[in-house]
Design a protein around this motif. Structure first.
Motif, short mmCIF file in Angstrom:
data_model
loop_
_atom_site.label_atom_id
_atom_site.label_comp_id
_atom_site.label_asym_id
_atom_site.label_seq_id
_atom_site.Cartn_x
_atom_site.Cartn_y
_atom_site.Cartn_z
N ASP A 58 47.66 -59.52 -10.92
CA ASP A 58 47.74 -59.01 -9.89
C ASP A 58 48.42 -60.10 -9.02
OD1 ASP A 58 45.34 -59.89 -9.07
OD2 ASP A 58 44.66 -58.53 -8.14
N GLY A 59 47.89 -61.77 -9.77
CA GLY A 59 48.53 -62.77 -9.19
C GLY A 59 47.25 -63.49 -8.23
N GLN A 60 46.11 -62.92 -8.38
CA GLN A 60 45.02 -63.20 -7.68
C GLN A 60 44.00 -63.35 -8.47
OE1 GLN A 60 45.06 -63.01 -4.46
NE2 GLN A 60 46.80 -62.00 -4.49
N TRP A 61 43.29 -64.87 -8.37
CA TRP A 61 42.28 -65.20 -9.28
C TRP A 61 40.38 -65.03 -8.92
CZ3 TRP A 61 43.16 -68.98 -12.75
CH2 TRP A 61 44.38 -69.62 -12.20
N TYR A 62 40.31 -64.27 -10.10
CA TYR A 62 38.53 -63.15 -9.71
C TYR A 62 37.79 -64.50 -10.91
CZ TYR A 62 41.39 -59.89 -8.51
OH TYR A 62 41.91 -59.33 -7.64
N TRP A 63 36.66 -64.38 -10.40
CA TRP A 63 35.32 -65.01 -11.30
C TRP A 63 35.10 -64.55 -12.30
CZ3 TRP A 63 33.85 -70.27 -10.03
CH2 TRP A 63 33.90 -70.45 -7.63
N THR A 64 34.72 -65.27 -13.15
CA THR A 64 34.34 -65.06 -14.98
C THR A 64 32.78 -65.49 -15.27
OG1 THR A 64 35.70 -66.52 -16.18
CG2 THR A 64 36.94 -64.82 -15.90
N LEU A 65 32.44 -64.30 -15.86
CA LEU A 65 31.19 -64.23 -16.77
C LEU A 65 31.15 -64.87 -18.47
CD1 LEU A 65 28.06 -66.43 -16.22
CD2 LEU A 65 27.77 -63.55 -16.17
N ASP A 100 34.13 -62.96 -19.19
CA ASP A 100 34.70 -61.60 -18.49
C ASP A 100 34.38 -61.25 -16.85
OD1 ASP A 100 34.25 -60.16 -21.42
OD2 ASP A 100 32.12 -60.02 -20.88
N TRP A 101 35.09 -60.61 -16.13
CA TRP A 101 34.69 -60.56 -14.49
C TRP A 101 33.99 -59.96 -14.26
CZ3 TRP A 101 39.65 -61.82 -14.22
CH2 TRP A 101 40.61 -61.53 -14.71
N ILE A 102 33.67 -60.75 -13.26
CA ILE A 102 32.45 -60.95 -12.79
C ILE A 102 32.49 -59.67 -11.74
CG2 ILE A 102 30.45 -61.88 -10.55
CD1 ILE A 102 30.86 -64.71 -12.47
N THR A 103 32.26 -58.78 -11.66
CA THR A 103 32.18 -57.70 -10.67
C THR A 103 30.45 -57.18 -9.65
OG1 THR A 103 30.93 -55.60 -12.30
CG2 THR A 103 32.97 -55.73 -13.08
N ALA A 104 31.16 -56.40 -8.51
CA ALA A 104 29.98 -56.67 -7.34
C ALA A 104 29.48 -55.20 -7.92
CB ALA A 104 30.67 -56.53 -6.04
N PRO A 105 28.43 -54.99 -6.91
CA PRO A 105 27.49 -53.86 -7.22
C PRO A 105 29.00 -52.90 -7.38
CG PRO A 105 26.33 -55.12 -5.70
CD PRO A 105 27.74 -55.60 -5.99
N ASP A 106 29.18 -52.45 -6.37
CA ASP A 106 30.93 -51.48 -6.74
C ASP A 106 31.22 -51.44 -7.63
OD1 ASP A 106 32.36 -53.39 -5.66
OD2 ASP A 106 33.00 -52.81 -3.45
N THR A 161 33.85 -53.68 -8.42
CA THR A 161 34.85 -53.68 -8.58
C THR A 161 35.26 -55.46 -8.59
OG1 THR A 161 34.81 -54.39 -6.48
CG2 THR A 161 35.69 -52.87 -6.21
N LYS A 162 35.79 -56.72 -9.08
CA LYS A 162 36.47 -57.64 -9.73
C LYS A 162 36.08 -58.03 -7.87
CE LYS A 162 39.80 -58.12 -11.20
NZ LYS A 162 40.70 -57.03 -11.43
N GLY A 211 39.42 -58.18 -1.04
CA GLY A 211 40.23 -57.67 -1.13
C GLY A 211 40.26 -56.17 -0.62
N ARG A 212 38.70 -55.96 0.16
CA ARG A 212 39.27 -54.24 0.45
C ARG A 212 39.71 -54.30 1.87
NH1 ARG A 212 35.44 -54.62 -3.09
NH2 ARG A 212 33.59 -54.97 -1.15
N ASP A 213 38.96 -55.89 3.09
CA ASP A 213 39.21 -55.82 4.41
C ASP A 213 39.65 -57.05 5.26
OD1 ASP A 213 36.58 -56.08 4.42
OD2 ASP A 213 36.03 -54.87 5.16
#
Length: 227
Positions: free
Chosen positions: A113-120, A123-129, A131-132, A140-142
């Motif tokens: 999607d062209g966005q930068w995300y954190w990895t560990l 692998d993608w680091i995800t929030a409790p819900d 989402t990356k 990315g939501r509100d």
């Protein structure tokens, strides 16, 4: 961190009671332990500062921001953006200080999607819900400001932990702060922190500050030239 120190000091005390080793030798052990604890505490501070700074850097790049001033101090570089304010990019600790500590492999990766995300560990680091976790200061939501990942060393397990909710919950990274065997760290890989190097680049397009991470990403940020 202090819990680890206390346990190791207790072990040294018990050892002293059962051997004839001189007090000077034990004091050397205690001094080495104090030094090691200080090194790990400094590594944690440096990692968290760099993670916060990278969130600002990625956001500045996506928003077309630019650098208006760069100064050098004892910590590293103080970088001031036109819109995003000032951040500190720390110089790496020297090899002596970092050699005994393993560091979790936290990085950045651009998704489709062209966005930068954190990895560990790649692998993608995800929030409790689930989402990356975006690295550009937005969730990315509100549109609220996102929280940069934070790291710490668990006093009881000796493992690096990571939080993506401002320190409310923590998850193990699976990396021992004191080396693969959990003892003195001498068989652990060299500590490499997060930011590999910072340097200037001047070409026909202008002057840039280049920030290179150990995860292989290179960020080139334009520096405003007064005319």
């Amino acid at each position: 961190m202090k819990t680890i120190q206390k346990l190791l000091l207790m072990a040294i005390t018990l050892l002293m009671a059962g051997t004839q080793t001189s007090c000077t030798d034990y004091q050397d052990e205690i001094d080495a332990l104090d030094y090691r604890v200080t090194v790990l505490e400094n590594l944690v501070k440096k990692m968290n500062l760099d993670l916060e700074s990278m969130t600002v850097i990625v956001g500045a790049m996506e928003n077309g921001d630019y650098i208006t001033n760069v100064t050098k101090n004892s910590l590293g570089y103080i970088i001031t953006f036109n819109d995003a304010g000032s951040i500190v990019i720390t110089d790496g600790v020297d090899g002596k200080d970092g050699k005994d500590a393993e560091i979790p492999d936290i990085g950045l990766k651009q998704d489709t999607d062209g966005q930068w995300y954190w990895t560990l560990n790649g692998d993608w680091i995800t929030a409790p819900d689930g989402t990356k976790v975006r690295a550009d200061g937005k969730d990315g939501r509100d549109g609220k400001d996102a929280v940069s990942p934070q790291v710490r060393i668990n006093d009881e397990t000796g493992e690096w932990e990571i939080s993506v909710d401002g320190g409310i919950t923590w998850s193990s990274t699976g990396t021992k702060a004191t080396g693969r065997d959990g003892t003195d760290g001498t068989d652990g890989k060299n500590g490499n922190q997060f930011i590999k190097r910072v340097y200037y680049d001047i070409n026909s397009d202008g002057e840039f500050m280049v920030i290179e991470t150990y995860s292989g990403q290179i960020f080139r940020i334009p520096i405003y030239q007064h005319t």
